[in-house]
Design an enzyme around this catalytic site. Structure first.
Site, PDB file in Angstrom:
ATOM      1  N   GLY A   1      33.819  72.331  22.308  1.00 48.72           N
ATOM      2  CA  GLY A   1      34.169  71.175  21.482  1.00 48.72           C
ATOM      3  C   GLY A   1      33.084  70.135  21.277  1.00 48.72           C
ATOM      4  O   GLY A   1      33.338  69.095  20.655  1.00 48.72           O
ATOM      5  N   GLY A   2      31.884  70.389  21.760  1.00 43.29           N
ATOM      6  CA  GLY A   2      30.808  69.405  21.601  1.00 43.29           C
ATOM      7  C   GLY A   2      30.510  69.091  20.148  1.00 43.29           C
ATOM      8  O   GLY A   2      30.362  67.927  19.748  1.00 43.29           O
TER       9      GLY A   2
ATOM     10  N   CYS B   1      23.720  80.432  19.021  1.00 42.09           N
ATOM     11  CA  CYS B   1      22.739  80.093  20.068  1.00 42.09           C
ATOM     12  C   CYS B   1      21.997  81.376  20.445  1.00 42.09           C
ATOM     13  O   CYS B   1      21.778  81.676  21.612  1.00 42.09           O
ATOM     14  CB  CYS B   1      23.392  79.417  21.265  1.00 42.09           C
ATOM     15  SG  CYS B   1      24.752  80.327  21.999  1.00 42.09           S
TER      16      CYS B   1
END
EC number: 2.1.1.176
Length: 432
Positions: free
Chosen positions: A258-259, A376
């Site tokens: 949730g960042g 990522c």
């Protein structure tokens, strides 16, 4: 159970390497048995072993007539734990040996005591002798990465593969994201100065703050009050690139923990709605915790991005952030177990899954809307090649340049770029 840290480290490494479990799941279970600084020491040993595993296994092999197998495998990892301490930690050799030998009793096999003692003492003696030339060793041992991954890097990055492998071996920095609903980055820098917390750099694009050294989050001014979060600067580029406007209807796919969801809401509080979905219900708890701490609101749904028919309400989105499931090969410095949990065949399966999700989610985007694809990963087949194929297959998809390089398909950050994690972004607009 006795609190022998080396015994706990051996069990943790055995769980990850031999049983394929995640370090972020296994380490906290063992840390719960410890207090204070011992938790940090256990983490240091486990992370270190996973960073240098091929090299440590090579060292142990040289000192053994035959490898430990079956029920004795945990003692193989105990030997590796011992060798890691002697090679890379500031613990005196005699203390490293005696504590590791003592772990044999805790692991309920005193018969292994003589073997562990003998192997580690031999290793200490070897350390003081002239160092052998290791240049002829296989890449996997020299660079402490799996062979299949090194091969892919050599293909994708013929000039940079060695610097990428080196960057993966370095301890990661701690980057902060200031909640701009509460404080400006300038305000927060002065709070850090008041608390004697040193800052190393500030990313000019995202205003991410890199600390000079990692600290406990609870020592950060206003952490519990939601003034600040910990998030790598590479991940903080997402909200900037998504560039939400007032009254946008926004979807964050594969949102946990949730960042990025929270960052979008911090930077654009007046969007019409934010829907955050993830296929794993348990991981969405972290999203909810982050939203609560930061006093933000989103519609959080357990949902499969590859199958919108099961959850989509029919309203098209102005902006979609697709943080696609990926190999995680850009964040190895943070999660060294990725090197040993991933296999070459996983990449092919992930590429197919990414294609499925991209195709499904594209249909939920308004004409004129923006989709930001993110991973990522540093592997071209998950990133630039994936997007090139998508544009070729979808004539209504237009790539928006992120960098100044004409030939770039998207923006590939490598793990040695400005001390950020390895990350990839591609920005697509749906033609009217």
């Amino acid at each position: 159970m006795s609190k022998n840290i080396r015994a706990l480290a051996a069990k943790c490494c055995y769980s990850v390497i031999d049983q394929g479990r995640s370090l972020s799941d296994e380490l906290p279970k063992q840390q719960d048995k410890l207090e204070g600084k011992d938790k940090g020491l256990l983490q240091e040993i486990c992370y270190g072993v996973l960073r240098y595993l091929p090299e440590l296994e090579h060292d142990v092999r040289q000192l053994m007539e035959k490898p430990l197998t079956g029920k004795q495998r945990v003692f193989h990892f105990l030997l590796i734990v011992g060798v890691y301490q002697i090679k890379y930690m500031r613990i005196p050799d005699h203390a490293a040996v005696s504590e590791t030998v003592a772990a044999t009793s805790v692991l309920k096999n005193r018969h292994m005591k003589a073997l562990v003692n003998g192997v580690l003492r031999n290793f200490v003696r070897q350390q003081s002798a002239e160092k052998p030339d290791n240049s002829a060793l296989a890449d996997a041992v020299n660079f402490n990465h799996p062979g299949w991954f090194i091969k892919k890097l050599k293909l994708g990055y013929p000039k940079q593969w060695q610097s990428i492998l080196s960057a993966n071996q370095v301890k990661p920095p701690m980057w902060l994201r200031v909640n701009q609903q509460v404080k400006t980055p300038e305000n927060y820098l002065s709070l850090l100065a008041d608390s004697d917390i040193a800052v190393k750099t500030i990313d000019p694009l995202s205003h991410a703050i890199e600390l000079a050294r990692p600290i406990d989050v609870l020592k950060l001014p206003g952490f519990n009050e939601g003034w600040v979060s910990v998030q790598d600067a590479a991940a903080q580029q997402a909200a900037r690139l998504l560039d939400c406007k007032t009254d946008d209807v926004v979807l964050d796919c594969c949102a946990a923990p949730g960042g990025k969801t929270c960052h979008v809401l911090e930077t654009t509080p007046n969007i019409a709605s934010m829907t955050a979905i993830d296929i794993e219900e348990a991981r969405l708890e972290r999203v909810k915790e982050n939203l609560t701490r930061l006093k933000l609101n989103a519609n959080v749904i357990t949902a499969d991005a590859a199958n919108p028919n099961a959850w989509w309400d029919g309203q098209l989105y102005d902006r979609i952030l697709l943080d696609a499931p990926c190999s995680g090969t850009g964040v190895i410095r943070r999660h060294p177990d990725i090197k040993w949990l991933r296999k070459s065949s996983d990449i092919d399966a992930l590429v197919v899954l990414q294609q499925q999700i991209l195709k499904s989610i594209w249909s939920l985007l308004k004409p004129g809307g923006t989709l930001l694809y993110a991973t990522c990963s540093i592997l071209p087949e998950e990133n630039s090649q994936q997007i090139a194929k998508f544009i070729q297959d979808n004539t209504d998809a237009q790539l928006i340049a992120i960098t100044d390089e004409e030939d770039d398909i998207g923006w590939q950050l490598l793990p040695d770029d400005k001390n950020m994690d390895g990350f990839y972004y591609a920005k697509l607009i749906k033609k009217q």
